[in-house]
Design a protein around this motif. Sequence first.
Motif, PDB file in Angstrom:
ATOM      1  N   THR A   1      16.428   0.920 -10.167  1.00  0.00           N
ATOM      2  CA  THR A   1      15.959   2.201 -10.371  1.00  0.00           C
ATOM      3  C   THR A   1      14.792   2.866  -8.837  1.00  0.00           C
ATOM      4  O   THR A   1      14.843   3.555  -8.940  1.00  0.00           O
ATOM      5  CB  THR A   1      15.138   1.554 -11.188  1.00  0.00           C
ATOM      6  N   ILE A   2      14.590   1.610  -8.674  1.00  0.00           N
ATOM      7  CA  ILE A   2      13.395   1.849  -7.253  1.00  0.00           C
ATOM      8  C   ILE A   2      14.269   2.895  -6.658  1.00  0.00           C
ATOM      9  O   ILE A   2      13.023   3.226  -5.048  1.00  0.00           O
ATOM     10  CB  ILE A   2      13.141   0.809  -6.730  1.00  0.00           C
ATOM     11  N   ILE A   3      15.420   2.966  -6.576  1.00  0.00           N
ATOM     12  CA  ILE A   3      16.252   3.930  -5.211  1.00  0.00           C
ATOM     13  C   ILE A   3      14.897   5.219  -5.614  1.00  0.00           C
ATOM     14  O   ILE A   3      14.757   5.969  -5.004  1.00  0.00           O
ATOM     15  CB  ILE A   3      17.527   3.764  -5.274  1.00  0.00           C
ATOM     16  N   TYR A   4      14.977   5.719  -6.742  1.00  0.00           N
ATOM     17  CA  TYR A   4      14.742   7.075  -7.563  1.00  0.00           C
ATOM     18  C   TYR A   4      13.947   7.716  -6.812  1.00  0.00           C
ATOM     19  O   TYR A   4      13.410   9.430  -6.323  1.00  0.00           O
ATOM     20  CB  TYR A   4      14.688   6.962  -8.827  1.00  0.00           C
ATOM     21  N   ILE A   5      12.772   6.225  -6.112  1.00  0.00           N
ATOM     22  CA  ILE A   5      11.601   7.154  -5.920  1.00  0.00           C
ATOM     23  C   ILE A   5      11.715   7.228  -3.757  1.00  0.00           C
ATOM     24  O   ILE A   5      10.615   8.196  -3.751  1.00  0.00           O
ATOM     25  CB  ILE A   5      10.515   5.656  -4.855  1.00  0.00           C
ATOM     26  N   MET A   6      12.977   7.587  -3.588  1.00  0.00           N
ATOM     27  CA  MET A   6      13.112   7.762  -2.398  1.00  0.00           C
ATOM     28  C   MET A   6      12.598   9.390  -2.408  1.00  0.00           C
ATOM     29  O   MET A   6      12.673  10.495  -1.737  1.00  0.00           O
ATOM     30  CB  MET A   6      14.267   7.768  -1.425  1.00  0.00           C
ATOM     31  N   VAL A   7      12.968  10.048  -2.886  1.00  0.00           N
ATOM     32  CA  VAL A   7      12.380  11.550  -3.177  1.00  0.00           C
ATOM     33  C   VAL A   7      11.777  11.973  -2.777  1.00  0.00           C
ATOM     34  O   VAL A   7      11.201  12.943  -2.175  1.00  0.00           O
ATOM     35  CB  VAL A   7      13.219  12.749  -4.726  1.00  0.00           C
TER      36      VAL A   7
ATOM     37  N   PHE B   1       9.584  10.842  -0.572  1.00  0.00           N
ATOM     38  CA  PHE B   1       9.549  10.120   0.498  1.00  0.00           C
ATOM     39  C   PHE B   1      10.782  11.190   2.312  1.00  0.00           C
ATOM     40  O   PHE B   1      10.606  11.313   2.909  1.00  0.00           O
ATOM     41  CB  PHE B   1       9.458   9.178   0.691  1.00  0.00           C
ATOM     42  N   MET B   2      11.590  11.445   1.462  1.00  0.00           N
ATOM     43  CA  MET B   2      12.732  12.047   3.026  1.00  0.00           C
ATOM     44  C   MET B   2      12.623  13.496   2.906  1.00  0.00           C
ATOM     45  O   MET B   2      11.742  14.454   1.654  1.00  0.00           O
ATOM     46  CB  MET B   2      13.686  12.373   1.805  1.00  0.00           C
TER      47      MET B   2
ATOM     48  N   ALA C   1      12.803  21.058  -4.711  1.00  0.00           N
ATOM     49  CA  ALA C   1      11.934  20.620  -5.661  1.00  0.00           C
ATOM     50  C   ALA C   1      11.265  18.410  -5.932  1.00  0.00           C
ATOM     51  O   ALA C   1      12.114  18.044  -5.176  1.00  0.00           O
ATOM     52  CB  ALA C   1      13.242  20.155  -7.159  1.00  0.00           C
ATOM     53  N   GLY C   2      10.545  17.966  -5.772  1.00  0.00           N
ATOM     54  CA  GLY C   2       9.587  16.935  -5.578  1.00  0.00           C
ATOM     55  C   GLY C   2      10.175  16.013  -6.510  1.00  0.00           C
ATOM     56  O   GLY C   2      10.695  16.665  -7.434  1.00  0.00           O
ATOM     57  N   PHE C   3       9.886  14.734  -5.921  1.00  0.00           N
ATOM     58  CA  PHE C   3       9.612  13.816  -7.014  1.00  0.00           C
ATOM     59  C   PHE C   3       9.213  14.297  -8.326  1.00  0.00           C
ATOM     60  O   PHE C   3      10.165  14.105  -9.315  1.00  0.00           O
ATOM     61  CB  PHE C   3       8.779  12.352  -6.701  1.00  0.00           C
TER      62      PHE C   3
END
Length: 200
Positions: free
Chosen positions: A145-151, A153-154, A41-43
């Motif tokens: 919160t910005i850590i959520y964005i890594m979804v 790009f992984m 599942a993507g971001f």
Amino acid sequence: MSHLENGDSNVNDIETSEESSLELEQHTTKTIVDHYEEKTAGFWIRFWAFAFDSLIVSAIVGILVKPIFHLFDWSLSESNWYAPMTIISAIFYYSYFVITTKIWQQTVGKMIFGIKVKRVDGEKLDWLTVLFREIIGRFICNTITIIYIMVAFMPKNNGLQDIIADTIVVHEKVYMKNKKEVITERAEDYGSENSITPSM
């Protein structure tokens, strides 16, 4: 002399390895087969699922907790982390994610969008995995919160909470087709064709 002997030994090892590889190739065949695996599942789909879950938790707190605070004339305006309303809301918030993920492998928001949480090794979610993912991992992500964005790009859309708990979020009914190489023994050499080692 010792250096020469070591050199000869290394050469012999290389030759033996090459002979073993050649013998293996002579008695086996490689087949490329279709391999299906669940799509991660993507971001954005995870974002909307999380948004729905946040609304659900807010509704639960509004229905069950706020009337009690009004009844006893307790303050609802305090925003400090140690304020009673903040603590109780956090308890409901994390309990919601822990309980629903452990029981159904998905929250209500994830159910709506057809995604679920799985362990990378395919085993059933246990309490330790869920607690690490939904409390420790989610607390860190909510704090930064910005850590959520890594979804986004992984490689497999892993969030920090997935990395911490060794989990992955996948679609329930969407699969991706990949090619997989399967090595099998030749029937004429061994009497029957047996699988040796599947490799990606």
